[in-house]
Scaffold this motif. Structure first.
Motif, PDB file in Angstrom:
ATOM      1  N   SER A 185      -0.775  15.106 -28.224  1.00 33.04           N
ATOM      2  CA  SER A 185      -0.058  15.421 -26.979  1.00 33.04           C
ATOM      3  C   SER A 185       0.917  16.575 -27.163  1.00 33.04           C
ATOM      4  CB  SER A 185       0.678  14.187 -26.466  1.00 33.04           C
ATOM      5  OG  SER A 185       1.705  13.825 -27.366  1.00 33.04           O
ATOM      6  N   GLU A 186       0.954  17.145 -28.367  1.00 35.62           N
ATOM      7  CA  GLU A 186       1.812  18.288 -28.681  1.00 35.62           C
ATOM      8  C   GLU A 186       3.277  18.007 -28.375  1.00 35.62           C
ATOM      9  OE1 GLU A 186       0.150  22.081 -27.505  1.00 35.62           O
ATOM     10  OE2 GLU A 186      -1.879  21.248 -27.624  1.00 35.62           O
TER      11      GLU A 186
ATOM     12  N   THR B 212       4.584  16.381 -25.975  1.00 36.92           N
ATOM     13  CA  THR B 212       4.875  16.524 -24.553  1.00 36.92           C
ATOM     14  C   THR B 212       4.516  15.246 -23.817  1.00 36.92           C
ATOM     15  OG1 THR B 212       4.360  18.871 -24.714  1.00 36.92           O
ATOM     16  CG2 THR B 212       4.340  17.915 -22.518  1.00 36.92           C
TER      17      THR B 212
ATOM     18  N   PRO C 245       1.058  15.213 -20.908  1.00 46.13           N
ATOM     19  CA  PRO C 245       0.598  16.592 -21.043  1.00 46.13           C
ATOM     20  C   PRO C 245      -0.672  16.898 -20.265  1.00 46.13           C
ATOM     21  CG  PRO C 245      -0.120  15.346 -22.926  1.00 46.13           C
ATOM     22  CD  PRO C 245       0.747  14.426 -22.099  1.00 46.13           C
ATOM     23  N   TYR C 246      -0.803  18.132 -19.899  1.00 43.88           N
ATOM     24  CA  TYR C 246      -2.060  18.701 -19.419  1.00 43.88           C
ATOM     25  C   TYR C 246      -2.046  20.151 -19.860  1.00 43.88           C
ATOM     26  CZ  TYR C 246       0.693  20.539 -15.481  1.00 43.88           C
ATOM     27  OH  TYR C 246       1.626  21.175 -14.714  1.00 43.88           O
ATOM     28  N   TRP C 247      -3.206  20.746 -19.907  1.00 48.02           N
ATOM     29  CA  TRP C 247      -3.327  22.096 -20.432  1.00 48.02           C
ATOM     30  C   TRP C 247      -3.839  23.028 -19.355  1.00 48.02           C
ATOM     31  CZ3 TRP C 247      -3.594  17.662 -22.999  1.00 48.02           C
ATOM     32  CH2 TRP C 247      -2.918  17.564 -24.208  1.00 48.02           C
TER      33      TRP C 247
ATOM     34  N   SER D 157      -7.177  17.976 -22.233  1.00 49.73           N
ATOM     35  CA  SER D 157      -7.026  18.113 -23.678  1.00 49.73           C
ATOM     36  C   SER D 157      -7.062  19.592 -24.005  1.00 49.73           C
ATOM     37  CB  SER D 157      -8.135  17.382 -24.447  1.00 49.73           C
ATOM     38  OG  SER D 157      -9.365  18.071 -24.332  1.00 49.73           O
ATOM     39  N   ARG D 158      -6.413  19.952 -25.110  1.00 50.09           N
ATOM     40  CA  ARG D 158      -6.448  21.348 -25.551  1.00 50.09           C
ATOM     41  C   ARG D 158      -7.887  21.760 -25.842  1.00 50.09           C
ATOM     42  NH1 ARG D 158      -3.593  25.510 -27.200  1.00 50.09           N
ATOM     43  NH2 ARG D 158      -1.612  24.464 -26.898  1.00 50.09           N
TER      44      ARG D 158
ATOM     45  N   CYS E 215       0.063  24.246 -23.155  1.00 49.19           N
ATOM     46  CA  CYS E 215       0.331  22.831 -22.888  1.00 49.19           C
ATOM     47  C   CYS E 215       1.547  22.725 -21.975  1.00 49.19           C
ATOM     48  CB  CYS E 215       0.596  22.083 -24.196  1.00 49.19           C
ATOM     49  SG  CYS E 215       0.919  20.324 -23.966  1.00 49.19           S
TER      50      CYS E 215
ATOM     51  N   SER F 158       3.882  19.905 -19.292  1.00 45.95           N
ATOM     52  CA  SER F 158       4.190  18.506 -19.035  1.00 45.95           C
ATOM     53  C   SER F 158       4.077  18.166 -17.555  1.00 45.95           C
ATOM     54  CB  SER F 158       5.613  18.177 -19.499  1.00 45.95           C
ATOM     55  OG  SER F 158       5.953  16.854 -19.136  1.00 45.95           O
TER      56      SER F 158
END
Length: 97
Positions: free
Chosen positions: A14-15, A17, A20-22, A48-49, A71, A73
């Motif tokens: 989730s980096e 975050t 998260p969304y990318w 996802s990334r 990425c 939030s």
């Protein structure tokens, strides 16, 4: 009101975050951009990334050399944040079992 349910696998990273969304950001026009110009610079969301990078790689011809995956939030969206927290709690509970 019509409801839409989207099911997607929890991203492995989730980096750091919450919710998260990318997005793919393609800053092709930065000198006094209009709202339409800014919206045209954004492709997504992806959940996802990996999904975003695969899309960018597959359609690289449609983006400038400056395009990149970013990425972001979804914390500001109460609905998305709550759905993410519930899904994360289920994911953690399933891993502990």
């Amino acid at each position: 009101m019509c409801e839409v349910t989207i099911t997607f696998p929890m991203p492995s990273n989730s980096e750091g975050t919450e919710a998260p969304y990318w997005l793919i950001i393609d800053p092709f026009k930065m000198l006094r951009p209009s709202v339409d110009d800014v919206a045209a610079m954004i492709t997504g969301p992806f959940f996802s990334r990996e999904e975003a990078e695969e899309h960018l790689d597959a359609r690289r011809y449609a983006f400038s050399d400056s395009a990149c995956v970013y990425c972001h939030s979804g914390h500001a969206s109460t609905v998305y944040r709550q759905a993410w927290r519930e899904a994360w709690a289920q994911h953690v509970t399933a891993e502990e079992a």
